[in-house]
Design a protein around this motif. Structure first.
Motif, mmCIF file in Angstrom:
data_model
loop_
_atom_site.group_PDB
_atom_site.id
_atom_site.type_symbol
_atom_site.label_atom_id
_atom_site.label_comp_id
_atom_site.label_asym_id
_atom_site.label_seq_id
_atom_site.Cartn_x
_atom_site.Cartn_y
_atom_site.Cartn_z
ATOM 1 N N HIS A 24 52.442 81.542 41.843
ATOM 2 C CA HIS A 24 51.820 82.407 41.929
ATOM 3 C C HIS A 24 51.830 84.144 41.951
ATOM 4 C CE1 HIS A 24 48.313 79.044 41.532
ATOM 5 N NE2 HIS A 24 49.490 78.579 42.604
ATOM 6 N N GLY A 25 51.166 84.849 41.871
ATOM 7 C CA GLY A 25 51.740 86.262 41.981
ATOM 8 C C GLY A 25 50.329 86.842 42.608
ATOM 9 N N THR A 26 50.674 87.421 43.930
ATOM 10 C CA THR A 26 50.059 88.309 44.930
ATOM 11 C C THR A 26 49.312 89.159 44.068
ATOM 12 O OG1 THR A 26 51.375 90.160 44.965
ATOM 13 C CG2 THR A 26 51.832 88.195 46.853
ATOM 14 N N TRP A 27 48.771 89.643 42.227
ATOM 15 C CA TRP A 27 48.568 91.218 42.198
ATOM 16 C C TRP A 27 47.602 90.370 41.756
ATOM 17 C CZ3 TRP A 27 47.463 95.860 42.958
ATOM 18 C CH2 TRP A 27 48.190 96.062 44.116
ATOM 19 N N ASP A 28 47.395 88.599 41.026
ATOM 20 C CA ASP A 28 46.421 88.050 40.437
ATOM 21 C C ASP A 28 45.035 88.026 41.072
ATOM 22 O OD1 ASP A 28 48.929 87.119 38.706
ATOM 23 O OD2 ASP A 28 49.039 85.450 39.408
ATOM 24 N N ASP A 29 44.057 88.366 40.044
ATOM 25 C CA ASP A 29 42.907 88.347 39.958
ATOM 26 C C ASP A 29 41.974 87.213 41.131
ATOM 27 O OD1 ASP A 29 42.295 90.890 39.567
ATOM 28 O OD2 ASP A 29 41.178 90.669 38.119
ATOM 29 N N ASP A 30 43.064 86.029 39.781
ATOM 30 C CA ASP A 30 42.301 84.537 40.622
ATOM 31 C C ASP A 30 43.221 84.656 42.485
ATOM 32 O OD1 ASP A 30 41.232 83.532 38.572
ATOM 33 O OD2 ASP A 30 42.853 82.411 37.458
ATOM 34 N N TYR A 31 43.931 85.082 42.037
ATOM 35 C CA TYR A 31 44.740 85.173 43.801
ATOM 36 C C TYR A 31 43.505 84.762 44.423
ATOM 37 C CZ TYR A 31 47.420 84.930 47.638
ATOM 38 O OH TYR A 31 48.169 85.173 49.050
ATOM 39 N N LYS A 32 43.365 86.995 44.604
ATOM 40 C CA LYS A 32 43.020 87.310 44.957
ATOM 41 C C LYS A 32 40.918 87.191 45.954
ATOM 42 C CE LYS A 32 43.007 91.723 42.850
ATOM 43 N NZ LYS A 32 42.927 93.215 43.341
ATOM 44 N N GLU A 33 40.711 86.347 44.508
ATOM 45 C CA GLU A 33 39.347 85.742 44.334
ATOM 46 C C GLU A 33 39.621 84.508 45.304
ATOM 47 O OE1 GLU A 33 38.130 84.786 40.433
ATOM 48 O OE2 GLU A 33 38.031 87.406 40.084
#
Length: 369
Positions: A24-33
């Motif tokens: 996963h990428g750290t900037w992905d919105d899914d990850y931040k959510e």
């Protein structure tokens, strides 16, 4: 693969492990959510409201979170920290205060005794300069459970800022942040929520945390700055985050709820501990601490003989599917067996049968069990 009968890292479920197979990428919105969901869920597990408490995730092991909390909570001037220590992890907080040059008073308690409100109040009476207080909830040096429920609210009412190392108890023992009035409670991803190592967690009272800007003695361990970044950038971590670990931890939180929450998990852990403790006593092994102060997290046992070879015992169990811990108690030779993680009563029964065989065949000690 062997079961980890340790106080963390611990044995995790297959589904928690499986979650880490995707990058996963750290900037992905899914990850931040997902990060924001994890933070909210942790406050819920602590029986608190988001109006009053927040969860700050910090890269690194539990000790990183303890150091971040101490280093950020205590101002650089006109502040003194009282530290109650009855084991290695209380001593570690003393070491942290030394490293950070934080003025501190140390309340040393025997490893086989709990920290008491009376002892804390006597230390406060002798040191009116104290502004902050820190202690460990479950001291896994022995497995002892300190009574934070009778100590922390009293200190909060006195206006003292409180920090609780609940590393090995949060998620496995019911903790009500609001009722206890604790300002900072620290745990980590690889303990009773049953995730994997990678980040620590500080559950902080918002009103207290909001006053700490500029206090931190470290860039990376600035708890206030970490909090503001999560809040101001919709779940973005300040520095590179442990993405796989966060996804695994989110799955672990869902599995905690599926099990029935902390109450159900406590029951399972307590069942494991009782079965282990009574079974080991039946095999002739003595407890290090009294069962009245025993936590359901990890149990300490004295060496059965003066010439007991722990390494041989450890390897015997490891070869047959179980990993245990050496002892940390200074006053006697001991070893520790954890009761937490994806571990069942059947697993504990299998362990006891192995120890019975080892005791009889290798140690040549007859047992009645």
């Amino acid at each position: 693969m062997p079961l980890l009968l340790t106080p963390g890292p611990l044995t995790t479920s297959f589904t928690v492990k499986e979650t880490m197979l995707v990058d996963h990428g750290t900037w992905d919105d899914d990850y931040k959510e997902l990060t924001q969901w994890v933070r909210r869920e942790l406050v819920t597990v602590g029986h608190a409201s988001e109006d009053d408490y927040t969860a700050v995730l910090m890269q690194g092991s539990g000790s990183f979170g303890v150091e971040a909390a101490i280093g950020t909570a205590v101002p650089k001037e006109n502040a003194t920290l009282l530290i109650a220590a009855n084991g290695a992890y209380g001593e570690r907080m003393i070491e942290i205060a030394d490293y950070l040059a934080i003025p501190h008073v140390d309340l040393k308690v025997d490893e086989d005794q709990t920290v008491t409100l009376d002892a804390v109040e006597k230390a406060l009476a002798a040191h009116p300069e104290v502004t902050h207080f820190a202690m460990v909830h479950c001291e896994t040096t022995t497995g002892i459970l300190n009574p934070i429920e009778s100590i922390i609210p009293v200190l909060a009412d006195k206006g003292i800022i409180t920090l609780v190392d609940a590393m090995s108890s949060f998620g496995g023992v019911p903790i009500d942040l609001t009722q206890f009035k604790v300002d900072y409670l620290i745990t980590s991803s690889n303990k009773c929520v049953q995730g994997v190592p990678g980040f620590s967690i500080v559950l902080a009272k918002k009103n207290t945390l909001s006053t700490t800007e500029g206090n931190a003695r470290s860039l990376a361990l600035d708890l206030y700055a970490q909090y503001r970044t999560f809040e101001d950038h919709d779940g973005k971590w300040r520095f590179t985050s442990p993405t796989h670990v966060v996804y695994a931890f989110a799955e672990a939180l869902r599995e905690l709820e599926q099990e029935g929450g902390v109450t159900a998990r406590t029951h399972r852990y307590q069942t494991n501990e009782t079965l282990l403790r009574e079974g080991m006593q039946n095999l002739g092994y003595e407890l290090v601490i009294d069962k009245t102060v025993q936590s359901p997290i990890i149990t300490s046992f004295k060496f059965p003989t003066t010439d007991f070879n722990f390494r041989a015992f450890y390897e015997y169990l490891k070869d047959r599917g179980f990993i245990i811990y050496p002892g940390k108690v200074s006053k006697c030779d001991s070893f520790r067996i954890g009761n937490i993680g994806e571990v069942s009563a059947d697993d504990i029964s299998r362990l006891l049968n192995l120890i019975k065989t080892y005791t009889e065949e290798e140690l040549k000690i007859p047992v009645s069990r």
